[in-house]
Design a protein around this motif. Sequence first.
Motif, PDB file in Angstrom:
ATOM      1  N   UNK A  97     -23.582 -52.901  33.601  1.00  0.00           N
ATOM      2  CA  UNK A  97     -23.529 -54.345  33.447  1.00  0.00           C
ATOM      3  C   UNK A  97     -23.462 -54.328  31.924  1.00  0.00           C
ATOM      4  N   UNK A  98     -22.950 -55.450  31.419  1.00  0.00           N
ATOM      5  CA  UNK A  98     -23.096 -55.819  29.927  1.00  0.00           C
ATOM      6  C   UNK A  98     -24.055 -57.244  29.696  1.00  0.00           C
ATOM      7  N   UNK A  99     -24.429 -57.165  28.734  1.00  0.00           N
ATOM      8  CA  UNK A  99     -25.387 -58.576  28.101  1.00  0.00           C
ATOM      9  C   UNK A  99     -25.101 -58.861  26.737  1.00  0.00           C
ATOM     10  N   UNK A 100     -25.508 -59.881  26.348  1.00  0.00           N
ATOM     11  CA  UNK A 100     -25.795 -60.327  25.013  1.00  0.00           C
ATOM     12  C   UNK A 100     -27.080 -61.129  24.785  1.00  0.00           C
ATOM     13  N   UNK A 101     -27.910 -60.837  23.718  1.00  0.00           N
ATOM     14  CA  UNK A 101     -29.069 -61.638  23.540  1.00  0.00           C
ATOM     15  C   UNK A 101     -28.692 -62.761  22.475  1.00  0.00           C
ATOM     16  N   UNK A 102     -29.078 -63.727  22.708  1.00  0.00           N
ATOM     17  CA  UNK A 102     -28.712 -64.901  21.289  1.00  0.00           C
ATOM     18  C   UNK A 102     -29.886 -65.954  21.298  1.00  0.00           C
ATOM     19  N   UNK A 103     -30.129 -66.268  19.996  1.00  0.00           N
ATOM     20  CA  UNK A 103     -30.969 -67.317  19.615  1.00  0.00           C
ATOM     21  C   UNK A 103     -30.536 -68.164  18.723  1.00  0.00           C
ATOM     22  N   UNK A 104     -30.370 -69.704  18.845  1.00  0.00           N
ATOM     23  CA  UNK A 104     -29.435 -70.430  18.203  1.00  0.00           C
ATOM     24  C   UNK A 104     -30.559 -70.893  16.949  1.00  0.00           C
ATOM     25  N   UNK A 105     -29.906 -71.009  15.867  1.00  0.00           N
ATOM     26  CA  UNK A 105     -30.540 -71.673  14.774  1.00  0.00           C
ATOM     27  C   UNK A 105     -30.466 -73.014  15.001  1.00  0.00           C
ATOM     28  N   UNK A 106     -31.816 -73.816  15.075  1.00  0.00           N
ATOM     29  CA  UNK A 106     -32.054 -75.122  15.293  1.00  0.00           C
ATOM     30  C   UNK A 106     -32.576 -75.763  14.215  1.00  0.00           C
ATOM     31  N   UNK A 107     -32.367 -77.337  14.162  1.00  0.00           N
ATOM     32  CA  UNK A 107     -32.818 -78.114  13.040  1.00  0.00           C
ATOM     33  C   UNK A 107     -34.376 -78.175  13.565  1.00  0.00           C
ATOM     34  N   UNK A 108     -35.143 -78.473  12.423  1.00  0.00           N
ATOM     35  CA  UNK A 108     -36.716 -78.633  12.407  1.00  0.00           C
ATOM     36  C   UNK A 108     -36.992 -79.370  13.663  1.00  0.00           C
TER      37      UNK A 108
END
Length: 170
Positions: free
Chosen positions: A9-20
């Motif tokens: 299986x394949x996956x992707x970790x991600x975490x967006x850069x968000x405003x304060x």
Amino acid sequence: DLRVNSNDWIGQYFKPTLAANVAGWTVTKVMFRARLDGPGNGQTMVQLRSADAGNLPTATILDQQTLNESVLWSMYTWRLISFNNPPEVATGNGLCLVFQWVSDAHSARIEYDAAASNTGGSKRLATTDGGDSWSRSGSTSMLYRVYGTTRTRGAVTATQRDFLTGVTMK
């Protein structure tokens, strides 16, 4: 490219850069590049999973949708998956996008970029034992886009409103 099958299986970790001032965020849809891998009978679950402390997928599936191989072409195209019940994620937390095999020998091929810069901690993930253990690629990333909404925190203000409660006529 990577073939999705019963073990791989394949996956992707991600975490967006968000405003304060963002208190939480929600994934509403994802786009990725996929293609047919065989006769077109396969199914893959496209999942949002929570991430552990090492940014690898947990067993907790937050939302998922079915990708039928029959809608894929023999060449790579962008595919859009919308989520029906995605949970809000706390600011500072990331998620894992996982492509889990369901049926057929190979249920899809997922494209990735072998020369990705992997900025922001985004990494391609893979399992070769059907999700029991995951590894992270330091030099590749899936070709993907994530869409969503944010909830902002703001100052609570008091508002005074005057309402007419009756009329007396003489």
